[in-house]
Each structure stands twice: as structure tokens, then as C-alpha cells.
Write an enzyme that holds these catalytic residues in place. Structure first.
Site, PDB file in Angstrom:
ATOM      1  N   ILE A 176       0.824  -1.214   0.000  1.00  7.66           N
ATOM      2  CA  ILE A 176       0.000   0.000   0.000  1.00  7.66           C
ATOM      3  C   ILE A 176       0.863   1.271   0.000  1.00  7.66           C
ATOM      4  O   ILE A 176       1.615   1.532   0.955  1.00  7.66           O
ATOM      5  CB  ILE A 176      -0.972  -0.006   1.208  1.00  7.66           C
ATOM      6  CG1 ILE A 176      -1.805  -1.292   1.187  1.00  7.66           C
ATOM      7  CG2 ILE A 176      -1.858   1.243   1.194  1.00  7.66           C
ATOM      8  CD1 ILE A 176      -2.532  -1.575  -0.133  1.00  7.66           C
ATOM      9  N   GLU A 259      -6.966   6.329 -12.092  1.00  8.73           N
ATOM     10  CA  GLU A 259      -5.611   5.899 -11.715  1.00  8.73           C
ATOM     11  C   GLU A 259      -4.832   5.459 -12.953  1.00  8.73           C
ATOM     12  O   GLU A 259      -3.653   5.788 -13.123  1.00  8.73           O
ATOM     13  CB  GLU A 259      -5.676   4.745 -10.704  1.00  8.73           C
ATOM     14  CG  GLU A 259      -4.284   4.280 -10.261  1.00  8.73           C
ATOM     15  CD  GLU A 259      -4.307   3.146  -9.237  1.00  8.73           C
ATOM     16  OE1 GLU A 259      -5.412   2.646  -8.916  1.00  8.73           O
ATOM     17  OE2 GLU A 259      -3.221   2.767  -8.757  1.00  8.73           O
TER      18      GLU A 259
HETATM   19  C1  LIG Z   1       5.233  -0.341  -5.253  1.00  9.73           C
HETATM   20  C2  LIG Z   1       3.795  -0.761  -5.313  1.00  9.73           C
HETATM   21  C3  LIG Z   1       2.811   0.093  -4.827  1.00  9.73           C
HETATM   22  C4  LIG Z   1       1.470  -0.309  -4.826  1.00  9.73           C
HETATM   23  N1  LIG Z   1       0.519   0.516  -4.277  1.00  9.73           N
HETATM   24  C5  LIG Z   1      -0.754   0.029  -4.092  1.00  9.73           C
HETATM   25  C6  LIG Z   1      -1.730   0.822  -3.384  1.00  9.73           C
HETATM   26  O1  LIG Z   1      -1.486   1.955  -2.988  1.00  9.73           O
HETATM   27  N2  LIG Z   1      -2.949   0.268  -3.156  1.00  9.73           N
HETATM   28  C7  LIG Z   1      -3.281  -0.992  -3.596  1.00  9.73           C
HETATM   29  O2  LIG Z   1      -4.392  -1.424  -3.349  1.00  9.73           O
HETATM   30  N3  LIG Z   1      -2.382  -1.741  -4.287  1.00  9.73           N
HETATM   31  C8  LIG Z   1      -1.140  -1.258  -4.553  1.00  9.73           C
HETATM   32  N4  LIG Z   1      -0.210  -2.005  -5.236  1.00  9.73           N
HETATM   33  C9  LIG Z   1      -0.595  -3.332  -5.690  1.00  9.73           C
HETATM   34  C10 LIG Z   1      -0.762  -3.493  -7.186  1.00  9.73           C
HETATM   35  O3  LIG Z   1      -1.925  -2.845  -7.647  1.00  9.73           O
HETATM   36  C11 LIG Z   1      -0.757  -5.009  -7.462  1.00  9.73           C
HETATM   37  O4  LIG Z   1       0.579  -5.444  -7.290  1.00  9.73           O
HETATM   38  C12 LIG Z   1      -1.279  -5.380  -8.817  1.00  9.73           C
HETATM   39  O5  LIG Z   1      -2.650  -5.109  -8.921  1.00  9.73           O
HETATM   40  C13 LIG Z   1      -1.046  -6.882  -9.110  1.00  9.73           C
HETATM   41  O6  LIG Z   1      -1.465  -7.667  -8.045  1.00  9.73           O
HETATM   42  P1  LIG Z   1      -0.472  -8.758  -7.413  1.00  9.73           P
HETATM   43  O7  LIG Z   1       0.841  -8.110  -7.202  1.00  9.73           O
HETATM   44  O8  LIG Z   1      -1.131  -9.354  -6.232  1.00  9.73           O
HETATM   45  O9  LIG Z   1      -0.277  -9.848  -8.525  1.00  9.73           O
HETATM   46  P2  LIG Z   1      -1.259 -11.069  -8.856  1.00  9.73           P
HETATM   47  O10 LIG Z   1      -2.662 -10.612  -8.939  1.00  9.73           O
HETATM   48  O11 LIG Z   1      -0.951 -12.206  -7.934  1.00  9.73           O
HETATM   49  O12 LIG Z   1      -0.732 -11.464 -10.315  1.00  9.73           O
HETATM   50  C14 LIG Z   1       0.626 -11.934 -10.505  1.00  9.73           C
HETATM   51  C15 LIG Z   1       0.935 -11.907 -12.003  1.00  9.73           C
HETATM   52  O13 LIG Z   1       0.037 -12.761 -12.682  1.00  9.73           O
HETATM   53  C16 LIG Z   1      -0.638 -12.038 -13.698  1.00  9.73           C
HETATM   54  N5  LIG Z   1      -2.033 -12.502 -13.747  1.00  9.73           N
HETATM   55  C17 LIG Z   1      -2.931 -12.509 -12.731  1.00  9.73           C
HETATM   56  N6  LIG Z   1      -4.109 -12.982 -13.175  1.00  9.73           N
HETATM   57  C18 LIG Z   1      -3.952 -13.231 -14.502  1.00  9.73           C
HETATM   58  C19 LIG Z   1      -4.815 -13.696 -15.527  1.00  9.73           C
HETATM   59  N7  LIG Z   1      -6.112 -13.972 -15.289  1.00  9.73           N
HETATM   60  N8  LIG Z   1      -4.315 -13.858 -16.777  1.00  9.73           N
HETATM   61  C20 LIG Z   1      -3.015 -13.573 -17.041  1.00  9.73           C
HETATM   62  N9  LIG Z   1      -2.151 -13.116 -16.109  1.00  9.73           N
HETATM   63  C21 LIG Z   1      -2.621 -12.946 -14.860  1.00  9.73           C
HETATM   64  C22 LIG Z   1      -0.556 -10.585 -13.314  1.00  9.73           C
HETATM   65  O14 LIG Z   1      -0.617  -9.751 -14.436  1.00  9.73           O
HETATM   66  C23 LIG Z   1       0.787 -10.533 -12.650  1.00  9.73           C
HETATM   67  O15 LIG Z   1       1.763 -10.352 -13.634  1.00  9.73           O
HETATM   68  C24 LIG Z   1       1.122  -1.593  -5.331  1.00  9.73           C
HETATM   69  C25 LIG Z   1       2.108  -2.434  -5.867  1.00  9.73           C
HETATM   70  C26 LIG Z   1       3.427  -2.033  -5.864  1.00  9.73           C
HETATM   71  C27 LIG Z   1       4.468  -2.971  -6.422  1.00  9.73           C
END
Ligand SMILES: Cc1cc2nc3c(=O)[nH]c(=O)nc-3n(C[C@H](O)[C@H](O)[C@H](O)COP(=O)(O)OP(=O)(O)OC[C@H]3O[C@@H](n4cnc5c(N)ncnc54)[C@H](O)[C@@H]3O)c2cc1C
Length: 396
Positions: A176, A259
Site C-alpha cells: 500500500i 488511476e
Molecule cells: C510499489 C507498489 C505500490 C502499490 N501501491 C498500491 C496501493 O497503494 N494500493 C493498492 O491497493 N495496491 C497497490 N499495489 C498493488 C498493485 O496494484 C498489485 O501489485 C497489482 O494489482 C497486481 O497484483 P499482485 O501483485 O497481487 O499480482 P497477482 O494478482 O498475484 O498477479 C501476478 C501476475 O500474474 C498475472 N495474472 C494474474 N491474473 C492473470 C490472468 N487472469 N491472466 C493472465 N495473467 C494474470 C498478473 O498480471 C501478474 O503479472 C502496489 C504495488 C506495488 C508494487
């Protein structure tokens, strides 16, 4: 207004921008104000703050004083409404010149935290929260992503159960932005059954008993206070419900559109900084008896960077106009985000190659931007999820 390239050798010169004929004096004035502020209050310290992993909290107040925090928000809460979507793009371009995305991400984190309250929150909640955030007194973060995943938003696990006048919240959030220092958090919780119909948004406040945070270290965005959040039987007053119960998913999706526009705008602006810094270098650096910029292989890199950046800019400006007009071009915003982050990735790579060893050294803007490519390609909806969304919108 018809020229596209007029820039000099100064790496801080921003004239390589493809000109927009619809800009007015107000747009140029806003760019000039913001540039002055950044050059005085941020640029000289950017690398130091990035290395230290934080920037002074007083920067929020200073940014509010010049209108950066309130830009685009209602006047009644201390904001400054804008007449079109170009102001946001100018803001992204000027902020990108800092070349340390973590400062941008945390300083402007209210840009994802506050809008759901203004879009679907009650008037009393808006009146209590918005003025404190827009004045720079309070920081407002957004907490959707969980340890179990961020892409599958409809599947969040954090649970809120209504007991009398309070929701009792248990669960956790991950990655976050602004999570360490924020005072307010717009948090997605499950109040109903499975799927998107069971999600609500709650306003969590930093001092609520049972709410704790731990900072996270990461590849880039070092100056940003990214955190994991933990809710252990946290009692949240019922009046902190944002919008109606079980209607939070729509609020989240609406927020994602702005966003994604903002992230696309930032990614393209970072791409342009890469072009400008590497161009300034190639004009000065000599190899094999001539300027680096005189080798055809290197010249073509600049043409390719400019081609991608200008095409992305045209798409970006069109999307920004449509969003400002009240449209929700979900498919275009998704395509735009992919286009912009791929452009940033390409330009960061090419600029690093052109800079050679110098680009690999800490303290160099391109080095920092290179480390920040992936967070743009993953955060706020990854490239895979964006493409998936597009094909669904296309009815494939
Ligand atoms: C520095 C940083 C700041 C952030 N700030 C915030 C914030 O302020 N608030 C907040 O809520 N979140 C925040 N995030 C979270 C960010 O939005 C998520 O990391 C992002 O949405 C991906 O979720 P995940 O990392 O859980 O990956 P996952 O959902 O676990 O996915 C992992 C990988 O698999 C791929 N994938 C997933 N499902 C599929 C599918 N159906 N088909 C093909 N590929 C797929 C994804 O593209 C990704 O490459 C932040 C992340 C970072 C790194």
C-alpha cells in the site's frame, strides 16, 4: 505551436514535447508554477530522499500551498477545479522530471485515496475528510490489494462485520502506497457474500486500535512509504462506510479508470525524460572520433523513442479529454496504460544503453527510472489484466 522538436542540450529542458495546439495560457502558467516549485523544493533533494527512503512530511503542506494537492478537486473543499484533462498531463510531465517516482507516488497518493469518498461518500464524510487532505495536513491512501492477490479484486478476503454502530474488521492489505504515514485509508472489505457484490469501502483511520503497519523494501520508488497493513479486530464506526454497503466494487472500478489515466500519463512522461537525458549525453559524448549522437545506430534509437512517445501522447490526450467530458472509455484506458508502460520500458532500456556505464550509476535519473518500470507495468492493473479487460470490452 506547430513545431515538435525545439529543445536544446539542457537535460532539464522539456521542449522535446510534441506540442498540443489546444493549450492555453492557463496550461503554460500551471507548468511554469509547478516547474519553479519542483526545481526549488524537490529536484535538488530527489536523489538524497530516494536513497534515504523517505521525503519530509512538510512537502505535503508546501505542495498544497502551490495548488498541487488540490488540483482538480472541488473548491468547497479547498481544491482548484480544472477546465480539462490536460492539467493532469502537465502535472505528470513536470513531476516526472524529478526522476524519482516514489516521491510522486506518495506525495500524490490522495489521488487514489480520496476520489471514492468524493464520488460515492456521504456529504458529512466528504466535509470531514477532504479539506484536511487537500490542505496537506492529512495523507490519504487506498488499500485494495491483499497478500492473496491484487488482480482478482472481486475476490478480496478482508472481512468487515457490522456489530451495533461499528464494523469489526479483520484481514490484511499488501503493497500500500503511503501506507506507513497515511492518516486516512480507503479500504476494500468484504461485507457480503463472495464476488464483487459483497464488497464495501470503509474509511480506516490510523489511530484505530488493532490497526498496524509494516514498511516494505522494494526495487524502485524508494522514497515512497509502501506498507503492509494488518487489521486485528479493528472497530470502524458505521459512518465511515463510503457509499452503500456491498456497492464498493463500482467505486473501485471507477477509481481505477482515473488511476490508469494518471499512471499512463506518468509512464509516458518518464519515457520522455529518458529520451531527453540520453540525448543530452549523446550530444556531448564522443566515441570513435565523433559524437555518440552522430552514430546512425544511436540516432535511430532517438527516432524510435520519439515515435513511441508522441504516439502515446496523442492517445493519452484524447483519452484525457474523454474522461474529463464524463466518459468511461475502459478499453481505451486499458490499451493506453499498456502502450504507455511499454513505451517507458523501451525508452528506459534505450536511454540506459546510450548512457553506458554512467547510466548504471546511482544518482542518475535514468538509473532510477529504469528501476521503476515494472511498478508501472504491474501496479493499478497489470499489462496482462489490462489486455484481458480490453478483449472482454471487445466482446471476444
Ligand atoms: C510499489 C507498489 C505500490 C502499490 N501501491 C498500491 C496501493 O497503494 N494500493 C493498492 O491497493 N495496491 C497497490 N499495489 C498493488 C498493485 O496494484 C498489485 O501489485 C497489482 O494489482 C497486481 O497484483 P499482485 O501483485 O497481487 O499480482 P497477482 O494478482 O498475484 O498477479 C501476478 C501476475 O500474474 C498475472 N495474472 C494474474 N491474473 C492473470 C490472468 N487472469 N491472466 C493472465 N495473467 C494474470 C498478473 O498480471 C501478474 O503479472 C502496489 C504495488 C506495488 C508494487
Amino acid at each position: 505551436m506547430s513545431q515538435s522538436f525545439s529543445g536544446g542540450d539542457n537535460p532539464f529542458d522539456f521542449d522535446h514535447r510534441y506540442q498540443n495546439p489546444f493549450y492555453t495560457e492557463d496550461h503554460h502558467a500551471w507548468r511554469a508554477t509547478l516547474r519553479r516549485f519542483i526545481e526549488k523544493e524537490i529536484l535538488p533533494f530527489a536523489n538524497e530522499w530516494d536513497e534515504a527512503g523517505e521525503f519530509p512530511r512538510e512537502l505535503y503542506k508546501k505542495a498544497a500551498a502551490i495548488g498541487l494537492i488540490g488540483m482538480g478537486y472541488p473548491e468547497e473543499y479547498g481544491g482548484t477545479p480544472v477546465s480539462d484533462g490536460f492539467f493532469g498531463i502537465i502535472t505528470s510531465e513536470e513531476m516526472a522530471r524529478i526522476g524519482a517516482g516514489g516521491i510522486n507516488a506518495s506525495l500524490l497518493v490522495h489521488g487514489i485515496g480520496l476520489p471514492p469518498i468524493l464520488a460515492i461518500g456521504s456529504k458529512p464524510l466528504q466535509q470531514r475528510v477532504a479539506p484536511q487532505v487537500l490542505s496537506g495536513d492529512k495523507i490519504h491512501a487506498l488499500a485494495i490489494t491483499e497478500p492473496s492477490g491484487g488482480s482478482d479484486v472481486a475476490n478480496i478476503q478482508t472481512r468487515a462485520v457490522l456489530e451495533g454502530d461499528c464494523y469489526r474488521v479483520n484481514g490484511s492489505k499488501m503493497f500500500i502506497t503511503g501506507g506507513v504515514r497515511a492518516d486516512f485509508f480507503t479500504v476494500a472489505v468484504r461485507t457480503g457474500g463472495s464476488g464483487k457484490g459483497g464488497i464495501s469501502l470503509l474509511l480506516m483511520e490510523r489511530d484505530f486500535p488493532g490497526f498496524t503497519r509494516t514498511p516494505l523494501k522494494k526495487q524502485g520508488w524508494w522514497a515512497s512509504d509502501t506498507a503492509a497493513l494488518y487489521f486485528d479486530d479493528v472497530k470502524v464506526p458505521r459512518e465511515n462506510l463510503i457509499g452503500e454497503e456491498n456497492q464498493g466494487f463500482k467505486g473501485i472500478m471507477h477509481n481505477f479508470n482515473s488511476e490508469r489515466l494518471g499512471m499512463a500519463s506518468g509512464a509516458n512522461a518518464y519515457a520522455r525524460v529518458c529520451l531527453e537525458d540520453s540525448l543530452a549525453w549523446a550530444r556531448e559524448r564522443h566515441t570513435f572520433g565523433k559524437r555518440l549522437a552522430d552514430h546512425q545506430v544511436i540516432r535511430h534509437k532517438f527516432a524510435e523513442m520519439a515515435r513511441k512517445i508522441n504516439a502515446t501522447q496523442a492517445y493519452l490526450e484524447q483519452c484525457a479529454m474523454r474522461v474529463h467530458a464524463g466518459e468511461t472509455p475502459v478499453a481505451d484506458l486499458s490499451l493506453l496504460k499498456v502502450q504507455a508502460t511499454l513505451t517507458m520500458e523501451f525508452c528506459a532500456r534505450e536511454a540506459m544503453q546510450i548512457l553506458g556505464g554512467a547510466g548504471y550509476m546511482r544518482g542518475c535519473r535514468v538509473e532510477r527510472i529504469y528501476r521503476e518500470v515494472r511498478v508501472n507495468a504491474i501496479g493499478g492493473g497489470s499489462e496482462e489484466i489490462m489486455r484481458d479487460l480490453v478483449t472482454r470490452q471487445m466482446g471476444i
